[in-house]
Each structure stands twice: as structure tokens, then as C-alpha cells.
Scaffold this motif. Structure first.
Motif, PDB file in Angstrom:
ATOM      1  N   ALA A  43       1.012  -1.342   0.464  1.00  0.00           N
ATOM      2  CA  ALA A  43      -0.023  -0.270   0.305  1.00  0.00           C
ATOM      3  C   ALA A  43       1.417   1.590   0.394  1.00  0.00           C
ATOM      4  O   ALA A  43       0.404   2.424  -1.111  1.00  0.00           O
ATOM      5  N   LEU A  44       1.765   0.877   0.942  1.00  0.00           N
ATOM      6  CA  LEU A  44       3.055   2.537   1.151  1.00  0.00           C
ATOM      7  C   LEU A  44       3.515   2.638  -0.519  1.00  0.00           C
ATOM      8  O   LEU A  44       3.845   3.717  -0.497  1.00  0.00           O
ATOM      9  N   THR A  45       3.816   1.186  -0.912  1.00  0.00           N
ATOM     10  CA  THR A  45       4.123   1.628  -2.560  1.00  0.00           C
ATOM     11  C   THR A  45       3.582   2.703  -3.451  1.00  0.00           C
ATOM     12  O   THR A  45       4.139   3.073  -4.382  1.00  0.00           O
ATOM     13  N   LEU A  46       1.711   1.993  -3.965  1.00  0.00           N
ATOM     14  CA  LEU A  46       1.458   2.429  -4.333  1.00  0.00           C
ATOM     15  C   LEU A  46       0.604   3.616  -4.003  1.00  0.00           C
ATOM     16  O   LEU A  46       0.745   4.128  -5.075  1.00  0.00           O
ATOM     17  N   ILE A  47       1.001   3.998  -2.844  1.00  0.00           N
ATOM     18  CA  ILE A  47       0.661   5.846  -2.433  1.00  0.00           C
ATOM     19  C   ILE A  47       2.286   6.512  -2.935  1.00  0.00           C
ATOM     20  O   ILE A  47       1.493   7.462  -3.766  1.00  0.00           O
ATOM     21  N   ILE A  48       2.826   5.582  -3.163  1.00  0.00           N
ATOM     22  CA  ILE A  48       4.187   6.761  -2.672  1.00  0.00           C
ATOM     23  C   ILE A  48       4.479   6.985  -4.500  1.00  0.00           C
ATOM     24  O   ILE A  48       4.905   7.949  -5.301  1.00  0.00           O
ATOM     25  N   PHE A  49       3.839   5.583  -5.598  1.00  0.00           N
ATOM     26  CA  PHE A  49       3.979   5.878  -6.734  1.00  0.00           C
ATOM     27  C   PHE A  49       2.926   6.835  -7.956  1.00  0.00           C
ATOM     28  O   PHE A  49       3.344   7.126  -8.146  1.00  0.00           O
ATOM     29  N   GLY A  50       1.888   6.861  -6.519  1.00  0.00           N
ATOM     30  CA  GLY A  50       0.798   7.728  -7.253  1.00  0.00           C
ATOM     31  C   GLY A  50       1.202   8.956  -6.901  1.00  0.00           C
ATOM     32  O   GLY A  50       0.372  10.192  -7.896  1.00  0.00           O
ATOM     33  N   MET A  51       2.055   9.274  -5.814  1.00  0.00           N
ATOM     34  CA  MET A  51       2.149  10.508  -5.662  1.00  0.00           C
ATOM     35  C   MET A  51       3.384  10.961  -6.653  1.00  0.00           C
ATOM     36  O   MET A  51       3.451  12.473  -6.828  1.00  0.00           O
ATOM     37  N   ASP A  52       4.068  10.186  -7.170  1.00  0.00           N
ATOM     38  CA  ASP A  52       5.387  10.315  -8.461  1.00  0.00           C
ATOM     39  C   ASP A  52       4.432  10.680  -8.964  1.00  0.00           C
ATOM     40  O   ASP A  52       5.352  11.993 -10.283  1.00  0.00           O
ATOM     41  N   LEU A  53       3.134  10.194  -9.543  1.00  0.00           N
ATOM     42  CA  LEU A  53       3.016  10.128 -10.862  1.00  0.00           C
ATOM     43  C   LEU A  53       2.158  12.072 -11.029  1.00  0.00           C
ATOM     44  O   LEU A  53       2.184  12.081 -11.897  1.00  0.00           O
ATOM     45  N   VAL A  54       1.091  12.232  -9.732  1.00  0.00           N
ATOM     46  CA  VAL A  54       0.496  12.905 -10.279  1.00  0.00           C
ATOM     47  C   VAL A  54       2.156  14.432  -9.614  1.00  0.00           C
ATOM     48  O   VAL A  54       1.884  15.264 -10.685  1.00  0.00           O
ATOM     49  N   ALA A  55       2.815  14.045  -9.256  1.00  0.00           N
ATOM     50  CA  ALA A  55       3.977  14.994  -9.216  1.00  0.00           C
ATOM     51  C   ALA A  55       4.376  15.778 -10.333  1.00  0.00           C
ATOM     52  O   ALA A  55       5.174  16.769 -11.148  1.00  0.00           O
ATOM     53  N   ASN A  56       4.809  14.133 -10.947  1.00  0.00           N
ATOM     54  CA  ASN A  56       5.223  14.379 -12.640  1.00  0.00           C
ATOM     55  C   ASN A  56       4.295  14.906 -13.097  1.00  0.00           C
ATOM     56  O   ASN A  56       4.529  15.674 -14.818  1.00  0.00           O
ATOM     57  N   ASN A  57       3.622  14.236 -13.695  1.00  0.00           N
ATOM     58  CA  ASN A  57       1.839  15.458 -15.075  1.00  0.00           C
ATOM     59  C   ASN A  57       2.400  16.883 -14.174  1.00  0.00           C
ATOM     60  O   ASN A  57       1.933  17.928 -15.086  1.00  0.00           O
ATOM     61  N   TRP A  58       2.118  17.178 -13.105  1.00  0.00           N
ATOM     62  CA  TRP A  58       2.393  18.801 -12.410  1.00  0.00           C
ATOM     63  C   TRP A  58       3.470  19.412 -12.891  1.00  0.00           C
ATOM     64  O   TRP A  58       3.046  20.506 -13.526  1.00  0.00           O
ATOM     65  N   LEU A  59       4.459  18.827 -13.336  1.00  0.00           N
ATOM     66  CA  LEU A  59       5.530  19.846 -13.789  1.00  0.00           C
ATOM     67  C   LEU A  59       5.614  19.843 -15.152  1.00  0.00           C
ATOM     68  O   LEU A  59       6.067  20.220 -16.029  1.00  0.00           O
ATOM     69  N   HIS A  60       5.203  18.790 -15.640  1.00  0.00           N
ATOM     70  CA  HIS A  60       4.845  18.580 -16.914  1.00  0.00           C
ATOM     71  C   HIS A  60       3.753  19.505 -17.474  1.00  0.00           C
ATOM     72  O   HIS A  60       3.946  20.157 -18.917  1.00  0.00           O
TER      73      HIS A  60
END
Length: 68
Positions: A43-60
Motif C-alpha cells: 500500500a505504501l509503495t502504491l501511495i508513493i507511486f501515485g504521488m510521484d505520478l501526480v507530481a510528474n504530471n504537474w511538472l510537465h
């Protein structure tokens, strides 16, 4: 030197005494604990992956808006 040997022997004796007081888990408890830890880490892995994905999309998105 004799004090060091005596204190080491006393320490080992204390460790043995404390280890006899420990209640070790049986197999079902160990399996349940392992499963809970595995689920938590997943669950923690999925949460961190989701946060990374959101941050990456925001930066793009910001890079596109700001023309970078």
C-alpha cells in the motif's frame, strides 16, 4: 582485565535470563504478521507511486504552461 571478563559474563547471563522471558510467536501469528507487513508495504509503495505520478504530471503541465 578480570573486571571486564566478569562484567561480560554477567552481561551474557542477563541476556540469557531476558531471552527466557520472551514469548516467541507461533507459526500462525508469524504468518499473519508477515502478511500485514507485506500489505502495508504494498500500500505504501502504491501511495508513493501515485504521488510521484501526480507530481510528474504537474511538472510537465507547468513546463508546458511556462514554455520550458
Amino acid at each position: 582485565m578480570a573486571d571486564t571478563i566478569r562484567s561480560t559474563r554477567d552481561f551474557v547471563g542477563d541476556v540469557r535470563t531476558e531471552m527466557q522471558k520472551v514469548t516467541w510467536p507461533d507459526t500462525p501469528q508469524l504468518k499473519n504478521s508477515t502478511f500485514i507487513i507485506f500489505v502495508f508495504v504494498l500500500a505504501l509503495t502504491l501511495i508513493i507511486f501515485g504521488m510521484d505520478l501526480v507530481a510528474n504530471n504537474w511538472l510537465h503541465l507547468l513546463r508546458g504552461v511556462l514554455g520550458g
